[in-house]
Design a protein around this motif. Sequence first.
Motif, short mmCIF file in Angstrom:
data_model
loop_
_atom_site.label_atom_id
_atom_site.label_comp_id
_atom_site.label_asym_id
_atom_site.label_seq_id
_atom_site.Cartn_x
_atom_site.Cartn_y
_atom_site.Cartn_z
N ASP A 143 -16.77 -29.59 -16.65
CA ASP A 143 -16.63 -29.95 -15.23
C ASP A 143 -15.96 -28.82 -14.46
O ASP A 143 -16.37 -28.46 -13.36
CB ASP A 143 -15.82 -31.25 -15.10
CG ASP A 143 -16.59 -32.43 -15.67
OD1 ASP A 143 -17.84 -32.35 -15.70
OD2 ASP A 143 -15.96 -33.41 -16.11
N GLU A 144 -14.94 -28.25 -15.08
CA GLU A 144 -14.25 -27.12 -14.44
C GLU A 144 -15.21 -25.94 -14.30
O GLU A 144 -15.28 -25.29 -13.25
CB GLU A 144 -13.05 -26.73 -15.30
CG GLU A 144 -12.25 -25.57 -14.75
CD GLU A 144 -11.19 -25.12 -15.74
OE1 GLU A 144 -10.10 -25.70 -15.73
OE2 GLU A 144 -11.46 -24.20 -16.53
N LEU A 145 -15.96 -25.68 -15.36
CA LEU A 145 -16.91 -24.55 -15.35
C LEU A 145 -17.93 -24.71 -14.22
O LEU A 145 -18.23 -23.76 -13.50
CB LEU A 145 -17.62 -24.48 -16.71
CG LEU A 145 -18.75 -23.46 -16.84
CD1 LEU A 145 -18.19 -22.04 -16.80
CD2 LEU A 145 -19.54 -23.66 -18.13
N MET A 146 -18.45 -25.94 -14.07
CA MET A 146 -19.47 -26.16 -13.03
C MET A 146 -18.90 -25.93 -11.64
O MET A 146 -19.55 -25.36 -10.77
CB MET A 146 -20.06 -27.56 -13.17
CG MET A 146 -21.00 -27.66 -14.36
SD MET A 146 -21.84 -29.25 -14.45
CE MET A 146 -20.75 -30.17 -15.51
N LYS A 147 -17.68 -26.34 -11.44
CA LYS A 147 -17.06 -26.14 -10.12
C LYS A 147 -16.83 -24.65 -9.86
O LYS A 147 -17.07 -24.15 -8.78
CB LYS A 147 -15.74 -26.90 -10.04
CG LYS A 147 -15.94 -28.39 -9.86
CD LYS A 147 -14.61 -29.11 -9.85
CE LYS A 147 -14.82 -30.61 -9.69
NZ LYS A 147 -13.58 -31.35 -9.97
N ARG A 148 -16.35 -23.95 -10.89
CA ARG A 148 -16.12 -22.51 -10.72
C ARG A 148 -17.44 -21.78 -10.45
O ARG A 148 -17.50 -20.88 -9.63
CB ARG A 148 -15.49 -21.91 -11.98
CG ARG A 148 -13.99 -22.04 -12.04
CD ARG A 148 -13.41 -21.22 -13.18
NE ARG A 148 -13.57 -19.78 -12.98
CZ ARG A 148 -12.89 -19.07 -12.09
NH1 ARG A 148 -12.00 -19.66 -11.31
NH2 ARG A 148 -13.09 -17.80 -11.96
N ASN A 149 -18.49 -22.19 -11.18
CA ASN A 149 -19.78 -21.52 -11.01
C ASN A 149 -20.33 -21.67 -9.59
O ASN A 149 -21.16 -20.90 -9.15
CB ASN A 149 -20.80 -22.06 -12.02
CG ASN A 149 -20.63 -21.42 -13.38
OD1 ASN A 149 -19.82 -20.51 -13.56
ND2 ASN A 149 -21.39 -21.90 -14.35
N ALA A 150 -19.86 -22.71 -8.89
CA ALA A 150 -20.36 -22.95 -7.52
C ALA A 150 -19.62 -22.12 -6.48
O ALA A 150 -19.94 -22.19 -5.29
CB ALA A 150 -20.23 -24.43 -7.20
N THR A 151 -18.65 -21.30 -6.91
CA THR A 151 -17.81 -20.56 -5.96
C THR A 151 -18.61 -19.84 -4.88
O THR A 151 -18.27 -19.90 -3.71
CB THR A 151 -16.94 -19.52 -6.72
OG1 THR A 151 -16.16 -20.20 -7.69
CG2 THR A 151 -16.01 -18.78 -5.77
N TYR A 152 -19.65 -19.14 -5.30
CA TYR A 152 -20.38 -18.30 -4.34
C TYR A 152 -21.72 -18.90 -3.93
O TYR A 152 -22.56 -18.23 -3.37
CB TYR A 152 -20.57 -16.89 -4.90
CG TYR A 152 -19.25 -16.20 -5.14
CD1 TYR A 152 -18.51 -15.71 -4.06
CD2 TYR A 152 -18.71 -16.10 -6.41
CE1 TYR A 152 -17.27 -15.12 -4.25
CE2 TYR A 152 -17.48 -15.51 -6.61
CZ TYR A 152 -16.76 -15.03 -5.53
OH TYR A 152 -15.53 -14.45 -5.72
#
Lengths: 292, 463
Positions: A251-260
Amino acid sequence: MFRIKEAYPLTDITVYMKIEAPDVAKKAGPGQFIILRADETGERVPFTISEADPAEGTVSIIFQKVGLSTLKLGEKKPGDMIADFVGPLGNVSHLDGYKSACVIGGGLGCAIALPQAKYLSDHGANVDMIAGFRNKDIIILEPQMKSVCDTLTIMTDDGSNGNKGLVTDALKAKIAEGKKYDVVIAIGPPIMMKFVSLLTKEYGIKTIVSLNPIMIDGTGMCGGCRVTVGGERKFACVDGPDFDGHLVDFDELMKRNATYRDIEGECCNLYKMGQQRQSGPSKPSQPEGKES
Amino acid sequence: MPNMQKTKTPMPSQDASVRARNWYEVALGYTAEDMANEAARCLNCKNHPCTAGCPVAVNIPGFIKKLAEGKPTEALRVIEETSSLAAICGRVCPQERQCESLCVRGKNGDPVGIGRLERYAADHGVSGISGAKKEKDSGVRVAVIGSGPAGLSCASDLCRMGYEVTVFEALHKAGGVLSYGIPEFRLPKSIVGKQIESLKELGVEFRLDYVVGRTFTVDELFESGYEAIFIGSGAGLPGFMGIPGENAAGVMSANEFLTRINLMKAYREEYDTPIRIPTRAAVVGGGNVAMDAARCAMRLGAEEVSIIYRRSEEEMPARAEEIEHAKEEGIVFRTLQNPVKVNTDEKGNTVSVTVVDMELGEPGPDGRRRPVEKAGSEHDIPCDTLIVAVGTSPNPLLRMTTPGLESDRKGCLTVLEDGVTTTRPGVFAGGDAVSGAATVILAMGAGKKAAKAIDEYLKSKAK
């Protein structure tokens, strides 16, 4: 500069590209990745190696034209140059000692799952492959996958290949049939890897996932690729990219991946609009008089 | 007659309100008159204490004398006898802790502005580095890993001694921290580029996009014919705070933030690397890197930029000049505060950081007063970008892949008493890879020292 030896589309959005990079080819192992910069103003983008031929001195990647950099890269032709190409980065996957494996690829992830399945097969494991795609038009590498495993099951989200469902449905069915795996390897979108890992956890099957987070240098310098694994901070580039799927905080990874994602989307639209304008009056992109 | 003016000739610089929104160099450099005025302040003391304070022992009174005579090229040649990076050192060395701290003039007034004069010589003189090449190569090959200040100075000295030197760089551009870390407005990249060009002319070969430890290992470099190896791979691994929410979108290491800007030019329209333009940015840390990150955030167009530091301003490790510059540019200093948690919206984007107030307690083992939390003082600082600049440590890649190469608990390479010989025969190291994060000039000093040790090693091996 690195010369493109081959480049051709696999589907409307997926491209196969073979690049001359002898030093990288000599060293590349399964699971490792490269970072390339298409031209002087390009960004550094990581791609997992899909194939390396040390004798020929080439490294192949398969990518989808989904972001600005991959759109631009996708326009390059055989003979064109790539400004920078560095690798192999990350650790080689540990695939030795398995007797029975299920290798799952999601979309583009199949390009990376393929060499893993091949390695396992070549080293004596029984390999089932499950591949998932949104629809039948974007299925890639079907014959290649077939050739490296005992069974191949292809699922589509919309059922357009006659086999509707998710990769987890296929895995569940295999397990229900009585298949025993000592490892499941899942490579694809984080959401897929998350649900595969949740499922295999129920059955207590060891699961390896390959992560491809935000990254700049690929050598441990930027910390952009940090992921939480078993409650600890890990850098995908130096500690991974393979991790125990049961320990990754997806879940954390998916949120980080959405940064840009928003910036990226805007850049792509601007770029596509620019391309359409350049293509001239024969292909009007907008009804006349309504130039936006 | 020396100029007995007590204060340093001021450095002309861009007005703070203007420069805070552009990327041009802050300090504009001395005019010929400024230079003449400042050079005349040097007493040319007999035992030149300043030189003793320089990690590469530049003949400081010697070059200042040439400047006073109006001969910048000759001045530069004096510097180049021991340093190949004058234009860089004149800009980023902490002279106030080195040469200038020992200047006799500093006993009663300001010391001579040695750094400013060095920069003048470098900017106005014609370099003679490429001409220093030995006529005949020894044919002995040495590999240098990393093209930062340690690697560049080591490569330059080895080349002048007649060795065939190859520098391996993991990134697509040479310069290490000079390229990816220190921003354009403090160290223009054209200057870094020029210094690297002069090393190329000297005969140093640069191989970019090579990650030693991945593309080649140290063992393979030896096998391919290099007879000695220098490791100047720096301290690139960023530290984090280990607080909840630190992996949220919008939180990044100063390395990532600065690399996107300096190396990847994310602030320029024609470059593809994305960056989020902060509305409110907060930077955690009190060193030069924190100041650089804060000032970059300001230049990207942030409405508010603050520095969060757990001790007081007095304990900040950044250069006084950098702190001053940051303040002039409108950066808010929130000292004696320590982040405890990053808060996000439902999509995982950073919206604020919770900090706790601190007070200074008894001095710790390093002599600095230890910050202690004030109970119940938590409060939130709104920010959409949080940049973590709490230090870096050496990259593990080389020690992971090189048998026999030992390191300490912090990951710094273990060296013998000479400071540059590692535990692996034929492998030398220097700079941040050995010391942990320090300064450009210390790394250069170590690179020079290593070049000497490598020369001795290779000569004794040849016997």
